[in-house]
Scaffold this active site. Structure first.
Site, mmCIF file in Angstrom:
data_model
loop_
_atom_site.group_PDB
_atom_site.id
_atom_site.type_symbol
_atom_site.label_atom_id
_atom_site.label_comp_id
_atom_site.label_asym_id
_atom_site.label_seq_id
_atom_site.Cartn_x
_atom_site.Cartn_y
_atom_site.Cartn_z
ATOM 1 N N THR A 195 0.842 -1.197 0.000
ATOM 2 C CA THR A 195 0.000 0.000 0.000
ATOM 3 C C THR A 195 0.877 1.248 0.000
ATOM 4 O OG1 THR A 195 -1.530 -1.281 1.371
ATOM 5 C CG2 THR A 195 -2.018 1.074 1.097
ATOM 6 N N GLY A 243 2.063 1.190 6.126
ATOM 7 C CA GLY A 243 0.909 0.307 6.059
ATOM 8 C C GLY A 243 0.660 -0.349 7.408
ATOM 9 N N ALA A 244 -0.370 -1.193 7.461
ATOM 10 C CA ALA A 244 -0.643 -1.968 8.671
ATOM 11 C C ALA A 244 -1.373 -3.238 8.275
ATOM 12 C CB ALA A 244 -1.483 -1.163 9.653
ATOM 13 N N ASP A 245 -1.265 -4.240 9.123
ATOM 14 C CA ASP A 245 -1.993 -5.489 8.876
ATOM 15 C C ASP A 245 -3.359 -5.469 9.543
ATOM 16 O OD1 ASP A 245 0.139 -6.808 7.384
ATOM 17 O OD2 ASP A 245 1.229 -6.546 9.252
ATOM 18 N N LYS A 277 1.547 -4.842 12.893
ATOM 19 C CA LYS A 277 2.377 -4.646 11.716
ATOM 20 C C LYS A 277 3.433 -5.750 11.657
ATOM 21 C CE LYS A 277 4.053 -0.726 10.526
ATOM 22 N NZ LYS A 277 3.852 -1.194 9.139
ATOM 23 N N GLY A 278 4.059 -5.858 10.494
ATOM 24 C CA GLY A 278 5.144 -6.830 10.356
ATOM 25 C C GLY A 278 4.851 -7.927 9.359
ATOM 26 N N GLU A 299 10.493 -0.382 11.072
ATOM 27 C CA GLU A 299 9.257 0.419 11.039
ATOM 28 C C GLU A 299 8.972 1.036 12.405
ATOM 29 O OE1 GLU A 299 6.699 -1.849 7.549
ATOM 30 O OE2 GLU A 299 6.558 -2.589 9.586
HETATM 31 C C1 5RP Z 1 5.554 -4.607 6.772
HETATM 32 C C2 5RP Z 1 4.270 -4.083 7.267
HETATM 33 C C3 5RP Z 1 3.296 -3.625 6.235
HETATM 34 O O1 5RP Z 1 3.137 -2.251 6.358
HETATM 35 C C4 5RP Z 1 2.003 -4.352 6.436
HETATM 36 O O2 5RP Z 1 2.256 -5.740 6.327
HETATM 37 C C5 5RP Z 1 0.943 -3.930 5.417
HETATM 38 O O3 5RP Z 1 1.381 -4.256 4.142
HETATM 39 P P1 5RP Z 1 0.447 -4.150 2.861
HETATM 40 O O4 5RP Z 1 0.181 -2.713 2.644
HETATM 41 O O5 5RP Z 1 1.254 -4.817 1.776
HETATM 42 O O6 5RP Z 1 -0.820 -4.931 3.163
HETATM 43 O O7 5RP Z 1 4.000 -3.986 8.433
HETATM 44 O O8 5RP Z 1 6.342 -5.121 7.812
#
Ligand code: 5RP
Length: 234
Positions: free
Chosen positions: A32, A86-88, A98-99, A107
């Site tokens: 993202t 971004g975030a999960d 996150k991660g 991050e």
């Molecule tokens: C990476 C992160 C990312 O920001 C998180 O996984 C979101 O990623 P995406 O935008 O691809 O869904 O924490 O360590």
């Protein structure tokens, strides 16, 4: 159903409104925020925007160089104006997991150095309670089995070392990622973060508590910016 890639792009670009001339900007990691990095590069090339960036991963560093964002190391500056990442998952209190992209250590360091944190996401990331997304925990490879056992006992759930093909995922810092399958029942992420960090083999945990000031969220009905009423951008 709206195309998820299009939603990520919308959120990533919209978040650039938080960036103004002269800012020092933390550049997050993921599919993202990559759109944010590309848009910031475009604004620099076409609109004369002047910023410097600090990337949160080697992948973001490579992209930022490609799009022409000048980069510095954290040691060269005293804090950042903002980080966009971004975030999960994010919950109603703006606490994050996150991660998912294995970049959580850098991050979190960059987020702690920033005067504000903006999260970019599509609306699948909004949850009532954190934990459906397996909680990423960066662990040192030294005796990782013992660390995984301790985590599994503490969290009372399955914990796996994240794999890529036949070997473990190795982070930009030379560590591994343990994913904890807690289920969507993390009621007190602040307490949980401190308990996890007490385990010596844990390098960092992907709970980002009291860090997020705004979420730029894209869904089928458009993009909304949700400001944390207790945050620093309020
Ligand atoms: C990476 C992160 C990312 O920001 C998180 O996984 C979101 O990623 P995406 O935008 O691809 O869904 O924490 O360590």
């Amino acid at each position: 159903m709206a195309d998820v890639e299009a939603l990520k792009r919308e959120a990533g670009i919209e978040a650039c409104k938080f960036v103004t001339n002269g800012m020092k900007v933390g550049l997050g990691t993921g599919s993202t925020v990559k759109h944010t990095v590309i848009e910031l590069g475009r604004r620099m090339a076409e609109e004369g925007l002047e910023i410097i960036g600090v990337p949160t991963s080697l992948a973001t560093e490579k992209l930022a160089i490609e799009v022409g964002i000048p980069l510095v190391e954290l040691s060269q500056i005293d804090g950042l104006d903002i980080v966009i990442d971004g975030a999960d998952e994010y919950d109603p209190n703006f606490q994050l997991i996150k991660g998912g992209g294995a970049a959580l250590l850098r991050e979190k360091i960059v987020a702690q150095e920033s005067a504000g944190m903006v999260v970019v996401a599509d609306d699948r990331k909004r949850v009532e309670k954190l934990g459906a997304f397996p909680l990423p925990i960066e662990v040192t490879p030294f005796s990782q089995e013992a660390t995984v056992r301790k985590l599994s006992r503490l969290l009372d759930c399955r914990v796996n070392i994240r794999m890529a093909g036949n070997g473990p995922v190795i982070t930009d810092n030379g560590n591994m990622i343990a994913d904890a399958h807690t289920g969507p029942n993390i009621t007190n992420p602040i307490d949980l973060e401190s308990k996890i960090l007490l385990i010596a083999g844990v390098v960092q945990v992907g709970l980002f508590n009291d860090m997020c000031d705004a979420v730029v969220l894209a869904g089928a009905n458009g993009v909304e910016t949700i400001i944390n009423p207790n945050g620093r951008l309020n």
